[in-house]
Enzyme design. Structure first.
Site, PDB file in Angstrom:
ATOM      1  N   LYS A  14       2.898   6.669   1.445  1.00  0.00           N
ATOM      2  CA  LYS A  14       3.644   7.931   1.325  1.00  0.00           C
ATOM      3  C   LYS A  14       2.819   9.114   1.815  1.00  0.00           C
ATOM      4  O   LYS A  14       3.327   9.982   2.516  1.00  0.00           O
ATOM      5  CB  LYS A  14       4.042   8.175  -0.142  1.00  0.00           C
ATOM      6  N   ARG A  89       8.344  10.723 -10.564  1.00  0.00           N
ATOM      7  CA  ARG A  89       7.995   9.315 -10.743  1.00  0.00           C
ATOM      8  C   ARG A  89       8.934   8.615 -11.719  1.00  0.00           C
ATOM      9  O   ARG A  89       8.902   7.390 -11.827  1.00  0.00           O
ATOM     10  CB  ARG A  89       6.552   9.167 -11.248  1.00  0.00           C
ATOM     11  N   ARG A 124      -8.628   1.712   0.986  1.00  0.00           N
ATOM     12  CA  ARG A 124      -8.334   3.147   1.013  1.00  0.00           C
ATOM     13  C   ARG A 124      -9.545   3.968   0.554  1.00  0.00           C
ATOM     14  O   ARG A 124     -10.253   3.588  -0.373  1.00  0.00           O
ATOM     15  CB  ARG A 124      -7.122   3.458   0.121  1.00  0.00           C
ATOM     16  N   ARG A 157     -11.328   5.509  -4.925  1.00  0.00           N
ATOM     17  CA  ARG A 157     -10.953   6.012  -6.229  1.00  0.00           C
ATOM     18  C   ARG A 157     -10.918   4.878  -7.245  1.00  0.00           C
ATOM     19  O   ARG A 157     -10.657   3.734  -6.906  1.00  0.00           O
ATOM     20  CB  ARG A 157      -9.575   6.683  -6.184  1.00  0.00           C
ATOM     21  N   ARG A 168      -0.808  -0.249 -11.873  1.00  0.00           N
ATOM     22  CA  ARG A 168       0.021   0.831 -11.335  1.00  0.00           C
ATOM     23  C   ARG A 168       1.321   0.291 -10.736  1.00  0.00           C
ATOM     24  O   ARG A 168       2.376   0.931 -10.840  1.00  0.00           O
ATOM     25  CB  ARG A 168      -0.763   1.615 -10.279  1.00  0.00           C
TER      26      ARG A 168
END
Length: 213
Positions: A14, A89, A124, A157, A168
């Site tokens: 996204k 969300r 990432r 992260r 998640r």
């Protein structure tokens, strides 16, 4: 069609697509994730409350997110439109957005299988200074470990580790996926299948928005 929401599981891309749309249409990408991480970095009261939830992979409470978002969309650069990345969300947040009187033109879902997301997120990296996102394979920095935009250090992260990713994704399926039904009923939902190559996904995104790439 300049007020939009991007939906998709964590790691679906996204943020990357939001950047492409932002550059193309000249409207700001409003990432609640980046705003929350900035609050955490600055040690604000909202940031401290958000950190506990973020580190465990849980959702940050609605009142914290909405409080930050209200301030952001009131800024001058959002007057002609914006891209919401990471909000809403939940259906409750979507209803809160409606209550705020924010008119959304289009809701776009970036659809990517869970197994591909797990592989993708392990690579990432995020700049700890400005929040810019990269990927060691799909979107590497020019100099390894150094942000192209500000020269800051890029890091993995905590919420991109495999254990937290699985948590998640489970939260997304439970809390966020119902948003598709919520917005489908309004006729505003558009689904784009995430491709292996980022540029191919971007082409599909622009096509869905009726924008020349």
């Amino acid at each position: 069609m300049n007020k939009m929401i991007l939906l998709g599981a964590p790691g679906a891309g996204k943020g990357t697509q939001a950047e492409a749309i932002s550059d193309k249409l000249g409207i700001p990408q409003i990432s609640t994730g980046n705003m929350l991480r900035e609050a955490v970095k600055n040690g604000t009261e909202l940031g401290l409350k958000a950190k506990e939830a973020m580190d465990s992979g849980a959702l940050v409470s609605d009142d914290i997110v909405i409080g930050i978002l209200k301030d952001r969309i009131a800024e001058p650069d959002a007057a002609n439109g914006f891209i919401l990345d990471g909000f809403p969300r939940t259906v409750a947040q979507a209803e809160a957005l409606d209550t705020m009187g924010v008119a959304i033109d289009v809701v776009m879902e970036i659809a990517v299988p869970d197994e591909r997301i797990c592989a993708r997120m392990s690579g990432r990296r995020v700049c700890e200074s400005c929040g810019a996102s990269y990927h060691i394979e799909y979107k590497p920095t020019t100099v390894e470990g150094i942000c192209d935009k500000c020269g800051g250090k890029t890091v993995q992260r905590v919420d991109d580790t495999p254990e937290t990713v699985l948590s998640r994704l489970a939260v997304y399926q439970e809390k966020t996926a119902p948003l598709k039904d919520y917005y489908a009923k309004t006729g505003k939902l558009v689904t784009v299948e995430g491709q292996e190559e980022v540029a191919d996904t971007t082409k599909l995104v622009f096509k869905a928005l009726g924008v020349q790439d």
